[in-house]
Design an enzyme around this catalytic site. Structure first.
Site, PDB file in Angstrom:
ATOM      1  N   GLU A  72      26.256 -16.970  26.325  1.00 25.40           N
ATOM      2  CA  GLU A  72      27.488 -17.754  26.457  1.00 25.40           C
ATOM      3  C   GLU A  72      28.242 -17.863  25.139  1.00 25.40           C
ATOM      4  O   GLU A  72      29.473 -17.895  25.135  1.00 25.40           O
ATOM      5  CB  GLU A  72      27.190 -19.141  27.035  1.00 25.40           C
ATOM      6  CG  GLU A  72      26.954 -19.162  28.542  1.00 25.40           C
ATOM      7  CD  GLU A  72      25.571 -18.653  28.950  1.00 25.40           C
ATOM      8  OE1 GLU A  72      24.703 -18.526  28.065  1.00 25.40           O
ATOM      9  OE2 GLU A  72      25.359 -18.389  30.142  1.00 25.40           O
ATOM     10  N   HIS A  81      22.295 -27.152  37.364  1.00 25.52           N
ATOM     11  CA  HIS A  81      23.348 -26.436  38.086  1.00 25.52           C
ATOM     12  C   HIS A  81      24.285 -27.426  38.795  1.00 25.52           C
ATOM     13  O   HIS A  81      24.916 -27.076  39.776  1.00 25.52           O
ATOM     14  CB  HIS A  81      22.760 -25.489  39.140  1.00 25.52           C
ATOM     15  CG  HIS A  81      22.036 -24.310  38.565  1.00 25.52           C
ATOM     16  ND1 HIS A  81      20.774 -24.401  38.043  1.00 25.52           N
ATOM     17  CD2 HIS A  81      22.398 -23.011  38.441  1.00 25.52           C
ATOM     18  CE1 HIS A  81      20.383 -23.205  37.631  1.00 25.52           C
ATOM     19  NE2 HIS A  81      21.343 -22.342  37.852  1.00 25.52           N
TER      20      HIS A  81
END
Lengths: 324, 335
Positions: free
Chosen positions: A60, A127
């Protein structure tokens, strides 16, 4: 006008901008042939090629940092976080590089970092997070959180054309659930403009994201009880449209703020503080907030439903404020 | 540098065929500019006249100058805080450097930040942030954009052996390797990350050994030999420009001062500094130039005096300037 889900509207905005401006390109994990974890970019690699739809390693910081560098070199990158939870791995790039570049260098960083957020799907602590407040607290980043397909398209187009770094939050619980008419082709919704999605006279619910839909449900139920509830979707946290919110509060004199993110230091605290500061004399009741319990988002449905704000909790709080 | 070898003499330069004498004189001039800027700002710091920190790059001159000198004007460079030499190579005026370091009115950063953190987009120079390692993915992204646009440029980026231990080092270099980005990364291994010696930073023998793990070439070179640095960078840049992907160069040197001037570096063994004093990049190169009849001692002294006078004058002038007006604090958070 075609009917689209939130997910289709986001795809449509990306496709429209990529066709319009060849500087726009995408990067992220599994976004090319696979089309992304949620299929937002399904079919993109076939139309735009692997140079403009870049599969990346699970990195990321490299995705966001790479986007910043590409922006400094004249391109307009849209980076996908497979889940916005993973944005933490690129946090440094956002808060220290992207957010300070205009201030320090006077150079634009026209990047968009977009991806799915939110709970309600038993996806567990990693998540399900609502991460928007971290970034709203960082000067130099714009923060967008649409609730409707047409807004999602128009706001994403505005985000891509914005010279500043923009974080674009997509509630995955809305991806395929909400469907509405979305303008074909050009559709621009400016950042920093709230929208009154339901007018009312007795109470204002100030909200964004998935909670807009819960607020609408609550407003309909309260109507049956004889109360006229206004629902204001702020749509963007940064810039924050104070005028529309204060105007609403000044007309209804009662306000409940709600978001799916946890309560403490959530963006609702900012809205409440500003409302108290600027509209205190118009208030007939205390400002109340309905948000998630301060905990990681748990996995078991029984726990998750207890932790997240619900229609029942919002309804209960609205009744209290109306009766105050 | 674990193996301290007693060497009475100053080691010789390994001359490269890639340079002519005119270019050699330019290399010395840029190295002198960097060294003297440090000497003058250290003096000002001790007199209490400096503003902000002084991160001296003494000992690093051959790396930033020898590598930056390889680039074409359209190439981009992402220096770190000990790469002052690269700013001079790119042609940034001394006054611009001083304005930024001292955060004065008229600085490109409007007083929002200091040291070498500024960007000069016309000269394709983009400074670091204090979080070392952060600019590696950014520099890689810049290179990727060039690749996408079909522009044959190369991006040169620097990091210390300290910053080479960050996650962003790995993510950036790996991403560059996967995309065959036109990117060259130079690790300036100066033996200390603030007070931490290399033995407590990493366990491999050479940091360039990591290159094989990324599937790219890697090489460890003498970072105090400016011609060796030039040659190694030249071939890495050529490779990148030909579309063959990134390279990693580890240049060994010594940080001859503390982390910054507040730090007396008492943790550095005296014998280590003695060893590296003989490898002073400027002394080595000056001796080479004199022995080969390229410059005389007198010419070098003359050059030194001129640069020092100019540096003192510019810094004195800039120190007299006001800080930017307060309203600058409220500008440009967003564009």
């Amino acid at each position: 006008m075609p009917t689209m889900t939130l997910l289709q509207a986001i795809s449509d905005a990306l496709r429209y901008e990529m066709r319009r401006d060849e500087r726009v390109f995408l990067l992220g994990e599994d976004i090319a042939e696979f089309g992304g974890a949620f299929k937002v970019t399904k079919g993109f690699v076939e139309e735009f090629g692997k140079q403009r739809v870049i599969n990346t390693p699970i990195s990321e910081a490299a995705i966001i940092g790479g986007a910043i560098g590409a922006a400094l070199n004249g391109l307009i990158p849209v980076a996908e976080m497979q889940f916005m939870d993973f944005i933490t791995n690129g946090f440094n790039q956002l808060v220290n590089v992207a957010a300070t570049t205009a201030y320090r260098w006077g150079l634009p960083v026209p990047i968009v970092v977009r991806g799915p957020v939110g709970g309600g799907m038993s996806a567990g602590p990693f998540h399900s997070r609502s991460a928007e407040a971290w970034f709203a607290h960082t000067p130099g980043l714009k923060v967008v959180f649409p609730a409707f397909p047409a807004d999602a398209k128009g706001l994403l187009i505005a985000a891509i054309r914005d010279p500043n770094p923009v974080l674009f939050f997509e509630h995955k619980g809305l991806y395929r659930k909400i469907r509405e008419d979305v303008p074909e082709g050009e559709h621009f919704v400016p950042l920093g403009k709230a929208r009154i999605v339901r007018p009312g006279t007795d109470l204002s619910i100030i909200t964004y994201g998935r909670m807009v839909h819960i607020a609408l449900e609550v407003a309909a139920r309260l109507e049956d009880e004889g109360a006229s509830v206004e629902v204001v979707d702020i749509r963007t946290l940064v810039p924050f449209d104070e005028a529309t919110v204060f105007d609403s509060v000044q007309r209804t004199n009662r306000v409940v703020i709600t978001h799916e993110a946890t309560l403490t230091a959530g963006f609702g605290a900012e809205i409440a503080a500003r409302t108290a500061d600027k509209a205190f004399e118009y208030l007939d009741a205390p400002i109340r907030r309905v948000a998630a319990f301060d905990a990681p988002v748990p996995m078991a449905p029984s726990l998750e439903q207890a932790m997240l704000p619900s229609a029942e909790k919002l309804l209960d709080t609205c009744r209290q404020v109306l009766e105050y | 540098m674990a193996d301290v070898v007693e060497t009475a003499e100053i080691p010789a330069i390994t001359p490269t065929k890639l340079l002519n004498d005119q270019q050699r004189v330019a290399l010395l001039r840029w190295m002198l500019h960097a060294r003297i800027f440090d000497e003058v700002t250290i003096r000002l710091y001790r007199q209490g006249k400096m503003f902000g920190s002084v991160f001296a790059q003494i000992g690093h001159e051959a790396i930033s100058v020898g590598s930056a000198a390889v680039l074409q004007p359209e190439d981009a460079i992402f220096p770190m805080h000990r790469d002052l030499g690269a700013h001079f190579v790119r042609g940034v005026p001394l006054r611009t450097i001083a304005l930024n370091h001292l955060a004065r009115q008229g600085s490109m950063m409007r007083g929002t930040d200091g040291t070498g953190h500024y960007a000069d987009p016309q000269r394709k120079l983009y400074g670091n942030i204090s979080h070392l390692g952060a600019m590696i993915p950014v520099a890689v992204g810049y290179a990727l954009a060039a690749q996408l646009k079909g522009e044959p440029i190369v991006v040169l980026n620097y990091i210390g052996e300290g910053g080479a231990q960050t996650g962003e080092f790995h993510e950036g270099l790996n991403f560059a390797a996967v995309r065959k980005a036109p990117f060259v990364l130079i690790i300036e291994n100066n033996q200390y990350a603030y007070s931490t010696p290399t033995t407590e930073e990493y366990a491999c023998k050479k940091l360039s050994d990591r290159a094989i793990g990324y599937g790219i070439p890697g090489e460890t070179i003498d970072g105090t030999d400016v011609e060796r640095v030039y040659e190694a960078t030249f071939y890495a840049v050529e490779r990148a420009r030909n579309g063959e992907g990134p390279s990693l160069i580890e240049a060994i040197c010594m940080r001859m001062r503390g982390h910054a001037e507040h730090d007396n570096a008492s943790y550095v063994p005296r014998e280590l500094l003695e060893y590296w004093k003989k490898r002073d990049p400027l002394l080595r190169y000056q001796r080479f130039l004199v022995e080969n009849g390229i410059l005389s001692e007198a010419e070098i002294q003359q050059m030194r005096h001129e640069i020092e006078a100019e540096t003192v004058r510019v810094l004195d002038e800039v120190l007299q300037l006001p800080f930017p007006p307060a309203e600058e604090a409220f500008k440009n958070v967003f564009l």
